[in-house]
Enzyme design. Structure first.
Site, PDB file in Angstrom:
ATOM      1  N   ARG A  14      25.300  44.687  40.139  1.00 56.75           N
ATOM      2  CA  ARG A  14      25.843  45.453  38.689  1.00 56.75           C
ATOM      3  C   ARG A  14      24.828  45.389  37.676  1.00 56.75           C
ATOM      4  O   ARG A  14      23.756  46.066  36.741  1.00 56.75           O
ATOM      5  CB  ARG A  14      27.377  45.806  37.589  1.00 56.75           C
ATOM      6  CG  ARG A  14      28.446  45.851  38.149  1.00 56.75           C
ATOM      7  CD  ARG A  14      29.610  45.092  37.255  1.00 56.75           C
ATOM      8  NE  ARG A  14      29.847  45.944  36.675  1.00 56.75           N
ATOM      9  CZ  ARG A  14      31.350  45.702  35.867  1.00 56.75           C
ATOM     10  NH1 ARG A  14      31.562  44.446  35.588  1.00 56.75           N
ATOM     11  NH2 ARG A  14      30.925  45.430  34.647  1.00 56.75           N
TER      12      ARG A  14
ATOM     13  N   ILE B 174      35.853  40.351  44.297  1.00 60.38           N
ATOM     14  CA  ILE B 174      35.217  41.327  43.179  1.00 60.38           C
ATOM     15  C   ILE B 174      35.276  41.302  42.336  1.00 60.38           C
ATOM     16  O   ILE B 174      37.074  41.508  42.130  1.00 60.38           O
ATOM     17  CB  ILE B 174      35.391  42.656  44.235  1.00 60.38           C
ATOM     18  CG1 ILE B 174      36.504  42.646  44.292  1.00 60.38           C
ATOM     19  CG2 ILE B 174      34.295  41.921  45.383  1.00 60.38           C
ATOM     20  CD1 ILE B 174      36.996  44.376  45.248  1.00 60.38           C
ATOM     21  N   ASP B 175      34.712  41.899  40.854  1.00 58.13           N
ATOM     22  CA  ASP B 175      35.715  42.682  39.981  1.00 58.13           C
ATOM     23  C   ASP B 175      36.965  43.578  40.178  1.00 58.13           C
ATOM     24  O   ASP B 175      37.086  44.469  40.856  1.00 58.13           O
ATOM     25  CB  ASP B 175      34.140  43.249  39.390  1.00 58.13           C
ATOM     26  CG  ASP B 175      32.883  42.698  38.639  1.00 58.13           C
ATOM     27  OD1 ASP B 175      33.126  41.658  39.416  1.00 58.13           O
ATOM     28  OD2 ASP B 175      32.410  43.303  38.906  1.00 58.13           O
ATOM     29  N   LYS B 176      37.282  43.115  38.828  1.00 62.68           N
ATOM     30  CA  LYS B 176      39.199  44.512  38.536  1.00 62.68           C
ATOM     31  C   LYS B 176      38.689  45.572  39.531  1.00 62.68           C
ATOM     32  O   LYS B 176      39.161  46.054  39.665  1.00 62.68           O
ATOM     33  CB  LYS B 176      39.264  43.645  37.404  1.00 62.68           C
ATOM     34  CG  LYS B 176      40.445  44.790  37.294  1.00 62.68           C
ATOM     35  CD  LYS B 176      41.417  44.114  35.696  1.00 62.68           C
ATOM     36  CE  LYS B 176      42.603  44.526  35.269  1.00 62.68           C
ATOM     37  NZ  LYS B 176      43.163  44.422  34.392  1.00 62.68           N
TER      38      LYS B 176
END
Length: 330
Positions: free
Chosen positions: A255, A149-151
Site C-alpha cells: 500500500r 495480512i491486513d484485516k
C-alpha cells in the site's frame, strides 16, 4: 501489515530488563533497541507508552525523545494468554494436512484478536476448525500464526498446526523464501509499467497508524510490480490492475509502495491521497468496494516438514472482480 506483513515472532517472556546507557545518541527507543536486540523498537515504544520504562527511577514518557545517559529499567509483561474462544466461523480451506492449513481469508476478518477485534478473527475460526492441533510454539499469544495480512485485505494465508511446521514456516518467512503475489487495483497506472520499489519503511512521524518510506532507520522493503492491465485512455489511464511480488513483507508494504508511485490502491482509506476519476468512483460504488482493492492471490513455499514445493492461488473476490469488470467498460 501485516499485513501484508511478517510476524515478528514469539513475544518475550515477562521479566525485568536492566541496561546502562553511558553515551547514547539519537532517540531513546532506538538506543534501547540497539542495547537490547531481543526487543524490537516497536515493542520498546509500546512499553514506554504503557509507562513500563524508567531512567534512574523516573518514567520515560516519549519514545522519540533524546536518549540520555543513565540506568534504564524495562518491565516487560508476560504475553497475554493464547486463549481466544473457538468460534464456528466458516473457512475456505485451500489445503490442510497434519502440519499446516492454508485458507483464503475474506476481507474484513482480522488475523488475530486485538483491541477492537476480540472476536470473529481467523484465530477464532482456526481454533474451532483445528482444535487442539493448533500450534502455540514459544508461548505465542497468536497460536499457529506465522504471518499476517491486513484485516481489509483478502487472500491466501498459511497457519501452522505443529511446532515443526511453525518453526519451518517462520524460518521461510524470515529468509524471504516465500512466493507471494498480490493483485491491486490502483488509481491511475504506475510508470514505468514494470519495476521495483525499494526503500525502508517505518511508522510515520505524523500519524502513528500509518507507515512511511524513510531515508534512515526503518526496515528494508522491496516490492516488484507489473501492470497487467490499464483502464481508460491509453495516454492517461484512470486505473490499473497491478501484480505485486513481495521480496520482503513489511507492514502495509504494498500500500505504501504503490502510493509512493502516485498510484494507491483504490478504496484505500489510509494511503489513498486524493479521489480517483468520477467514472472510477462510480464503479467503486456500483461494485460495493468498501476497502482497499488488494488481494493476496498467490502463496508458494516448500513444505516445512515434507520438503515438497506447494503453491496456492485465490481468484479475486466478488468486490474486486466486480470492480475490475466495471473498469473494463471505461
Amino acid at each position: 501489515m501485516a499485513s501484508e506483513a511478517e510476524d515478528e515472532g514469539p513475544e518475550e517472556a515477562g521479566d525485568v530488563r536492566l541496561v546502562t546507557l553511558a553515551d547514547p545518541a539519537g532517540r531513546i527507543d532506538k538506543a534501547l533497541a540497539e542495547a537490547l536486540p531481543e526487543l524490537s523498537r516497536g515493542r520498546i515504544q509500546a512499553l514506554i507508552a504503557q509507562g513500563r520504562v524508567s531512567r534512574d527511577g523516573a518514567p520515560v514518557g516519549d519514545p522519540s525523545g533524546r536518549a540520555l545517559a543513565g540506568d534504564y529499567r524495562l518491565d516487560v509483561p508476560p504475553p497475554a494468554a493464547a486463549e481466544p474462544e473457538p468460534e464456528a466461523i466458516p473457512l475456505t480451506v485451500l489445503y490442510e494436512d497434519e502440519h499446516l492449513i492454508v485458507v483464503d481469508k475474506p476481507a474484513g476478518m482480522a488475523v488475530h484478536p486485538a483491541p477492537g477485534s476480540e472476536r470473529g478473527t481467523l484465530v477464532n475460526a482456526l481454533l474451532h476448525h483445528c482444535g487442539a492441533s493448533l500450534s502455540g510454539i514459544g508461548g505465542v499469544a497468536r497460536p499457529g500464526i506465522v504471518h499476517r495480512i491486513d484485516k481489509e485485505t483478502s487472500g491466501v494465508m498459511v497457519a501452522a498446526k505443529s511446532d515443526a511446521a511453525h518453526q519451518g514456516l517462520s524460518a521461510l518467512f524470515a529468509a524471504h523464501d516465500i512466493e507471494r503475489t498480490y493483485i491491486a487495483l490502483t488509481r491511475g497506472a504506475p510508470y514505468p509499467a514494470k519495476g521495483t520499489v525499494e526503500g525502508s519503511l517505518a511508522r510515520s512521524t505524523h500519524d502513528r497508524k500509518k507507515m512511511a518510506m524513510v531515508k534512515t532507520g526503518g526496515r528494508h522493503a522491496v516490492t516488484h510490480y507489473r501492470t497487467e492491465r490499464s483502464f481508460g485512455p491509453q495516454e492517461k489511464p484512470v486505473a490499473a490492475r497491478v501484480a505485486c511480488r513481495l521480496e520482503t513483507g513489511r507492514t502495509h508494504q504494498i500500500r505504501v509502495h504503490l502510493a509512493s508511485k502516485g498510484t494507491p490502491c483504490l478504496g484505500d482509506p489510509v494511503y489513498g491521497s486524493g479521489p480517483p476519476a468520477e467514472k472510477v468512483r462510480a464503479a467503486i460504488r456500483e461494485a460495493g468496494l468498501s476497502r482497499q482493492a488488494l488481494h493476496a492471490a498467490v502463496l508458494g513455499f516448500r513444505h516445512p516438514v515434507t520438503g515438497e514445493p506447494v503453491r496456492f492461488e485465490s481468484p479475486l473476490p466478488g468486490d474486486m472482480a466486480g470492480l475490475e469488470a466495471l473498469l473494463e467498460r471505461i
